[in-house]
Write a protein that holds these residues in place. Structure first.
Motif, PDB file in Angstrom:
ATOM      1  N   GLN A  45       0.818  -1.217   0.000  1.00 24.00           N
ATOM      2  CA  GLN A  45       0.000   0.000   0.000  1.00 24.00           C
ATOM      3  C   GLN A  45       0.851   1.267   0.000  1.00 24.00           C
ATOM      4  OE1 GLN A  45      -3.282   0.090   2.620  1.00 24.00           O
ATOM      5  NE2 GLN A  45      -3.747  -2.067   2.289  1.00 24.00           N
ATOM      6  N   SER A  46       2.062   1.187   0.482  1.00 22.82           N
ATOM      7  CA  SER A  46       2.902   2.386   0.526  1.00 22.82           C
ATOM      8  C   SER A  46       4.155   2.277  -0.322  1.00 22.82           C
ATOM      9  CB  SER A  46       3.332   2.684   1.971  1.00 22.82           C
ATOM     10  OG  SER A  46       2.208   2.885   2.779  1.00 22.82           O
ATOM     11  N   PHE A  47       4.530   1.053  -0.701  1.00 20.75           N
ATOM     12  CA  PHE A  47       5.807   0.865  -1.385  1.00 20.75           C
ATOM     13  C   PHE A  47       5.672  -0.104  -2.547  1.00 20.75           C
ATOM     14  CE2 PHE A  47       6.824   1.679   3.116  1.00 20.75           C
ATOM     15  CZ  PHE A  47       7.681   2.759   2.995  1.00 20.75           C
ATOM     16  N   ASP A  48       6.584   0.054  -3.506  1.00 16.50           N
ATOM     17  CA  ASP A  48       6.743  -0.961  -4.543  1.00 16.50           C
ATOM     18  C   ASP A  48       7.593  -2.082  -3.932  1.00 16.50           C
ATOM     19  OD1 ASP A  48       7.695  -2.552  -6.607  1.00 16.50           O
ATOM     20  OD2 ASP A  48       7.917  -0.873  -8.013  1.00 16.50           O
ATOM     21  N   PRO A  49       7.028  -3.292  -3.820  1.00 23.40           N
ATOM     22  CA  PRO A  49       7.768  -4.360  -3.126  1.00 23.40           C
ATOM     23  C   PRO A  49       9.019  -4.828  -3.868  1.00 23.40           C
ATOM     24  CG  PRO A  49       5.738  -5.210  -4.063  1.00 23.40           C
ATOM     25  CD  PRO A  49       5.683  -3.729  -4.253  1.00 23.40           C
ATOM     26  N   ALA A  50       9.213  -4.347  -5.094  1.00 18.90           N
ATOM     27  CA  ALA A  50      10.433  -4.730  -5.829  1.00 18.90           C
ATOM     28  C   ALA A  50      11.577  -3.751  -5.579  1.00 18.90           C
ATOM     29  CB  ALA A  50      10.131  -4.801  -7.324  1.00 18.90           C
ATOM     30  N   GLU A  51      11.320  -2.695  -4.817  1.00 14.34           N
ATOM     31  CA  GLU A  51      12.353  -1.672  -4.630  1.00 14.34           C
ATOM     32  C   GLU A  51      12.961  -1.719  -3.233  1.00 14.34           C
ATOM     33  OE1 GLU A  51      10.879   2.192  -5.644  1.00 14.34           O
ATOM     34  OE2 GLU A  51      10.936   1.742  -7.781  1.00 14.34           O
ATOM     35  N   VAL A  52      14.269  -1.594  -3.183  1.00 22.18           N
ATOM     36  CA  VAL A  52      14.989  -1.612  -1.917  1.00 22.18           C
ATOM     37  C   VAL A  52      15.947  -0.414  -1.888  1.00 22.18           C
ATOM     38  CG1 VAL A  52      16.605  -2.914  -0.469  1.00 22.18           C
ATOM     39  CG2 VAL A  52      14.827  -4.129  -1.731  1.00 22.18           C
ATOM     40  N   GLN A  53      15.860   0.345  -0.821  1.00 21.40           N
ATOM     41  CA  GLN A  53      16.740   1.524  -0.685  1.00 21.40           C
ATOM     42  C   GLN A  53      18.096   1.064  -0.141  1.00 21.40           C
ATOM     43  OE1 GLN A  53      17.758   3.060   2.417  1.00 21.40           O
ATOM     44  NE2 GLN A  53      18.822   4.716   1.367  1.00 21.40           N
ATOM     45  N   MET A 280      23.226 -14.311   7.286  1.00 24.43           N
ATOM     46  CA  MET A 280      21.911 -14.810   6.830  1.00 24.43           C
ATOM     47  C   MET A 280      22.046 -15.516   5.489  1.00 24.43           C
ATOM     48  SD  MET A 280      19.445 -11.550   7.525  1.00 24.43           S
ATOM     49  CE  MET A 280      19.657 -10.618   9.045  1.00 24.43           C
ATOM     50  N   SER A 281      21.217 -16.517   5.290  1.00 23.16           N
ATOM     51  CA  SER A 281      21.181 -17.152   3.973  1.00 23.16           C
ATOM     52  C   SER A 281      20.466 -16.212   2.997  1.00 23.16           C
ATOM     53  CB  SER A 281      20.420 -18.478   4.052  1.00 23.16           C
ATOM     54  OG  SER A 281      19.058 -18.212   4.316  1.00 23.16           O
ATOM     55  N   ASP A 282      20.679 -16.441   1.706  1.00 19.33           N
ATOM     56  CA  ASP A 282      19.937 -15.682   0.698  1.00 19.33           C
ATOM     57  C   ASP A 282      18.434 -15.897   0.868  1.00 19.33           C
ATOM     58  OD1 ASP A 282      22.328 -14.825  -0.329  1.00 19.33           O
ATOM     59  OD2 ASP A 282      22.329 -16.194  -2.049  1.00 19.33           O
ATOM     60  N   GLU A 283      18.073 -17.121   1.237  1.00 22.37           N
ATOM     61  CA  GLU A 283      16.646 -17.443   1.371  1.00 22.37           C
ATOM     62  C   GLU A 283      16.019 -16.660   2.528  1.00 22.37           C
ATOM     63  OE1 GLU A 283      19.152 -19.571   1.139  1.00 22.37           O
ATOM     64  OE2 GLU A 283      18.753 -20.945  -0.520  1.00 22.37           O
ATOM     65  N   LEU A 284      16.775 -16.525   3.622  1.00 22.61           N
ATOM     66  CA  LEU A 284      16.239 -15.755   4.757  1.00 22.61           C
ATOM     67  C   LEU A 284      16.073 -14.287   4.354  1.00 22.61           C
ATOM     68  CD1 LEU A 284      15.378 -15.239   7.655  1.00 22.61           C
ATOM     69  CD2 LEU A 284      17.786 -15.248   8.332  1.00 22.61           C
ATOM     70  N   GLN A 285      17.063 -13.744   3.645  1.00 20.97           N
ATOM     71  CA  GLN A 285      16.926 -12.345   3.204  1.00 20.97           C
ATOM     72  C   GLN A 285      15.719 -12.192   2.280  1.00 20.97           C
ATOM     73  OE1 GLN A 285      20.473  -9.939   2.324  1.00 20.97           O
ATOM     74  NE2 GLN A 285      21.655 -11.822   2.541  1.00 20.97           N
ATOM     75  N   ALA A 286      15.530 -13.173   1.386  1.00 16.98           N
ATOM     76  CA  ALA A 286      14.385 -13.095   0.462  1.00 16.98           C
ATOM     77  C   ALA A 286      13.071 -13.082   1.247  1.00 16.98           C
ATOM     78  CB  ALA A 286      14.416 -14.284  -0.509  1.00 16.98           C
ATOM     79  N   LEU A 287      12.987 -13.904   2.290  1.00 15.70           N
ATOM     80  CA  LEU A 287      11.773 -13.906   3.122  1.00 15.70           C
ATOM     81  C   LEU A 287      11.587 -12.539   3.784  1.00 15.70           C
ATOM     82  CD1 LEU A 287      11.553 -17.284   5.118  1.00 15.70           C
ATOM     83  CD2 LEU A 287       9.821 -16.286   3.610  1.00 15.70           C
ATOM     84  N   CYS A 288      12.703 -11.952   4.232  1.00 21.88           N
ATOM     85  CA  CYS A 288      12.604 -10.638   4.889  1.00 21.88           C
ATOM     86  C   CYS A 288      12.104  -9.576   3.908  1.00 21.88           C
ATOM     87  CB  CYS A 288      13.955 -10.222   5.469  1.00 21.88           C
ATOM     88  SG  CYS A 288      14.463 -11.232   6.865  1.00 21.88           S
ATOM     89  N   PHE A 289      12.598  -9.588   2.663  1.00 16.45           N
ATOM     90  CA  PHE A 289      12.101  -8.620   1.668  1.00 16.45           C
ATOM     91  C   PHE A 289      10.619  -8.876   1.400  1.00 16.45           C
ATOM     92  CE2 PHE A 289      16.729  -8.648   0.189  1.00 16.45           C
ATOM     93  CZ  PHE A 289      17.021  -7.418   0.772  1.00 16.45           C
ATOM     94  N   SER A 290      10.231 -10.140   1.385  1.00 13.81           N
ATOM     95  CA  SER A 290       8.810 -10.471   1.155  1.00 13.81           C
ATOM     96  C   SER A 290       7.958 -10.016   2.329  1.00 13.81           C
ATOM     97  CB  SER A 290       8.638 -11.978   0.947  1.00 13.81           C
ATOM     98  OG  SER A 290       9.452 -12.407  -0.115  1.00 13.81           O
TER      99      SER A 290
END
Ligand code: SAM
Ligand code: DTB
Ligand code: SF4
Length: 353
Positions: A45-53, A280-290
């Motif tokens: 609702q507030s952010f594009d989930p594909a974008e990371v600052q 962190m594993s890549d998978e854990l980071q991916a879950l965090c971004f999700s």
């Protein structure tokens, strides 16, 4: 809080400042798929989930700190192998800032291992801030406790953000830090807000706290007079020589739950996946971004400890389809993702098989 069946993606999110610890605990207790769904829905609702600052950190004054923070490699009293160094020269800081900009960072954060800056340090730090700002970067600093006048002087020099963490739940605080009170931190955050600076405030998980205490930590952040603009969630980096070295590792899913609940409680804030990414594993980071994390530190070092290398982060962004966010600020002063402006390393992307 809506029951599972009542909740729909797209429900309007109005930031609240009256969360109770019981409500926050109930969110942390949700079945993980339900918690992720809710957090991801609010995130959109507030952010594009594909974008990371992306921000870059530089320790401008390292080690020798008189405080006793039990997690910190820079505390003088712990034998951690960190050599104390005096405040860097402005030109050396600017050289690092130029490199960070060339590598795609939009914000440059300067950290100092001080309990609080002395008044005589302020003009030197102000010169660094003004110089970094003139390079076209957003500026952030974390220098310890500030007086109102010091906060104003930093703002006048061109500072955008001030990072000052509450670190943990008020109940747990006394077992981690004894040389300053939580109220001292609230006072500094008040000076920072009054000076018109944006606040970056979060803390560390994995310091032996309970889930209930993680709820108290998040509830404290979400019930401050204003939600922090940026909420760094650090996973404890265990450094030999610090009292917390050897603490039982936090279950990675508990870390994801913390990120998701931070996103739900502070829907318009940037949630930063902060220290601890190297472990962190890549998978854990991916879950965090999700789950709603939308900001990271990049570069091979945090302040004194390691961070994933830039090529690894770039490859991870490519694999996950993430883009670097340029931050814009709305009329209420909240950060929002804007246009994509760069790859992490400022280079053309390579193909990822
Ligand atoms: N000295 C200033 C202060 O304490 O406010 C600024 C620098 S201090 C290193 C900034 C933050 O880094 C701390 O508040 C803490 O949350 C985080 N930090 C320090 N050591 C850490 C560690 N080992 N693991 C995770 N986060 C850490
Ligand atoms: C924050 O919350 N995390 C960053 C930033 N603010 C300054 C610092 C992390 C430091 C990790 C330990 C180190 O590298 O010394
Ligand atoms: Fe000093 Fe900051 Fe480290 Fe605490 S966290 S010991 S105040 S540098």
């Amino acid at each position: 809080m809506p029951a599972v069946s009542e909740f729909r993606a797209g429900d309007a999110v109005t930031p609240r400042h009256d969360w109770t610890r019981t409500e926050v605990e109930a969110l942390l207790d949700l079945p993980l798929p339900e918690l992720l769904f809710r957090a991801a829905s609010v995130h959109r609702q507030s952010f594009d989930p594909a974008e990371v600052q992306i921000s870059t950190l530089l320790s401008v004054k390292t080690g020798g700190c008189p405080e006793d923070c039990a997690y910190c490699p820079q505390a003088q009293r712990y034998d951690t192998g960190v050599d104390a160094q005096k405040l860097m020269e402005t030109e050396a800081v600017l050289e690092k800032a130029r490199q960070a900009k060339a590598a795609g960072a939009s914000r440059f954060c300067m950290g100092a291992a001080w309990r609080s800056p002395k008044d005589r340090d302020i003009p030197k730090v102000a010169a660094m801030i003004a110089g970094v700002k003139s390079l076209g970067l957003e500026t952030c600093a974390t220098l310890g406790m500030l007086s109102g006048d010091q906060a104003q002087a930093l703002k006048d020099a061109g500072l955008d953000y001030y990072n000052h963490n509450i670190d943990t739940d008020p109940e747990h605080y006394g077992s981690i830090i004894r040389t300053r009170e939580l109220q001292d931190r609230f006072d500094t955050l008040g000076h920072v807000r009054d000076a018109g600076l944006k606040t970056c405030c979060g803390g560390i998980v994995g310091m032996g706290e309970t889930r209930r205490q993680r709820a108290g930590f998040l509830q404290t952040l979400a019930t401050m007079p204003a939600h922090p603009d940026s909420v760094p969630i650090n996973r404890l980096v265990q450094v030999e020589g610090t009292p917390l070295h050897g603490t039982a590792e936090l279950d990675p899913f508990e870390f994801v739950r913390t990120i998701a609940v931070a996103r739900l409680l502070m829907p318009k804030s940037m949630v930063r996946l902060s220290a601890g990414r190297e472990q962190m594993s890549d998978e854990l980071q991916a879950l965090c971004f999700s789950a709603g994390a939308n900001s990271i530190f990049h570069g091979e070092k945090l302040l004194t400890t390691g961070n994933p290398d830039v090529a690894h982060d770039q490859a991870l962004f490519d694999r996950l389809g993430l883009r670097v966010m340029e931050v814009t600020v709305d009329a209420e002063g909240h950060d929002h993702g804007g246009t994509v402006h760069a790859d992490i390393v400022g280079q053309p992307r390579s193909c990822v098989a």
